[in-house]
Design a protein around this motif. Structure first.
Motif, PDB file in Angstrom:
ATOM      1  N   ALA A  20     113.557  48.222 -10.966  1.00 28.19           N
ATOM      2  CA  ALA A  20     113.282  49.346 -11.864  1.00 28.19           C
ATOM      3  C   ALA A  20     112.342  48.917 -12.986  1.00 28.19           C
ATOM      4  CB  ALA A  20     114.594  49.893 -12.439  1.00 28.19           C
ATOM      5  N   PHE A  24     108.506  50.465 -13.206  1.00 27.29           N
ATOM      6  CA  PHE A  24     108.114  51.244 -14.380  1.00 27.29           C
ATOM      7  C   PHE A  24     107.072  50.529 -15.227  1.00 27.29           C
ATOM      8  CE2 PHE A  24     112.187  53.508 -13.558  1.00 27.29           C
ATOM      9  CZ  PHE A  24     111.623  54.761 -13.341  1.00 27.29           C
ATOM     10  N   SER A  25     107.095  49.200 -15.224  1.00 27.42           N
ATOM     11  CA  SER A  25     106.075  48.472 -15.983  1.00 27.42           C
ATOM     12  C   SER A  25     104.693  48.669 -15.369  1.00 27.42           C
ATOM     13  CB  SER A  25     106.405  46.977 -16.061  1.00 27.42           C
ATOM     14  OG  SER A  25     106.129  46.322 -14.836  1.00 27.42           O
ATOM     15  N   LYS A  27     103.821  51.426 -13.687  1.00 29.61           N
ATOM     16  CA  LYS A  27     103.461  52.830 -13.880  1.00 29.61           C
ATOM     17  C   LYS A  27     103.170  53.144 -15.346  1.00 29.61           C
ATOM     18  CE  LYS A  27     105.992  54.612  -9.901  1.00 29.61           C
ATOM     19  NZ  LYS A  27     104.892  55.058  -9.103  1.00 29.61           N
ATOM     20  N   LEU A  28     103.793  52.392 -16.241  1.00 27.73           N
ATOM     21  CA  LEU A  28     103.631  52.621 -17.679  1.00 27.73           C
ATOM     22  C   LEU A  28     103.182  51.325 -18.358  1.00 27.73           C
ATOM     23  CD1 LEU A  28     107.040  54.483 -18.117  1.00 27.73           C
ATOM     24  CD2 LEU A  28     104.792  55.562 -17.949  1.00 27.73           C
ATOM     25  N   LEU A  34     108.730  46.481 -20.632  1.00 23.71           N
ATOM     26  CA  LEU A  34     109.265  46.591 -19.270  1.00 23.71           C
ATOM     27  C   LEU A  34     108.799  45.428 -18.403  1.00 23.71           C
ATOM     28  CD1 LEU A  34     108.856  50.418 -18.645  1.00 23.71           C
ATOM     29  CD2 LEU A  34     110.983  49.165 -19.000  1.00 23.71           C
TER      30      LEU A  34
END
Length: 178
Positions: A20, A24-25, A27-28, A34
């Motif tokens: 996770a 997420f790191s 994607k963001l 992250l």
């Protein structure tokens, strides 16, 4: 349950958290916390691999459950990272196919050996492969978007994986009864 097995179980439970954080790191990217979280979780999980093995051998805690779970936990952690990097376009998919094929082949060889009353212990090349793979993936997480790092990590992972697979089969070819 032994201490070594408990450490291995913690590693298994860290895999979804790691995934996770890494997904997420990617994607963001503005939330670098992250990426650092994913890296820290991966490092802790990687070090736990060495810790549980040491504890199991040193304190005579080697169990059938540990022999089953430890390599599974390693494969889950490493494969998760590689699949995420493939999805992000940072790792070639054919490399992960070779890594997974090697794991299936060596596991199959070990199963055949057990049927013949023989145990194939982890060799040094396998330990070097695992260490190089974990260091390569750590480098890819720590230094994002540097294609030279990604390329070096992939090639080191590929070469150590292929070499260790060849070595396992060369040393244990007689188990196959061809």
């Amino acid at each position: 349950m032994t201490t070594a097995s408990k450490i291995t179980l913690v590693r298994v439970f860290l895999v979804p958290l790691f995934m996770a954080a890494l997904i997420f790191s990617l994607k963001l990217p503005a939330l670098s916390i992250l990426r650092w979280s994913a890296l820290l979780i991966f490092i802790i999980a990687s070090l736990s691999d060495f810790a549980d093995g040491y504890i199991a051998r040193h304190y005579n805690q080697v169990t059938d459950f540990g022999k089953f779970l430890d390599p599974l936990a390693d494969k889950l952690l490493v494969t998760a990272a590689m699949i995420i990097f493939v999805g992000a376009g940072r790792m070639a998919s054919w490399i992960i196919v070779i890594v997974v094929a090697r794991e299936f082949a060596v596991t199959g060889l070990r199963l055949i050996a057990v049927e013949n009353g023989r145990v194939i212990a982890a060799g040094w090349s396998g330990k070097i492969k695992t260490t190089c793979t974990m260091i390569g993936l750590i480098a890819m997480m720590a230094i994002p978007n540097v294609s030279a790092i990604d390329q070096i990590a992939q090639w080191v992972i590929l070469v150590t994986t292929v070499y260790s697979g060849i070595e396992y089969f060369a040393k244990n070819w007689d188990c196959l009864n061809l």
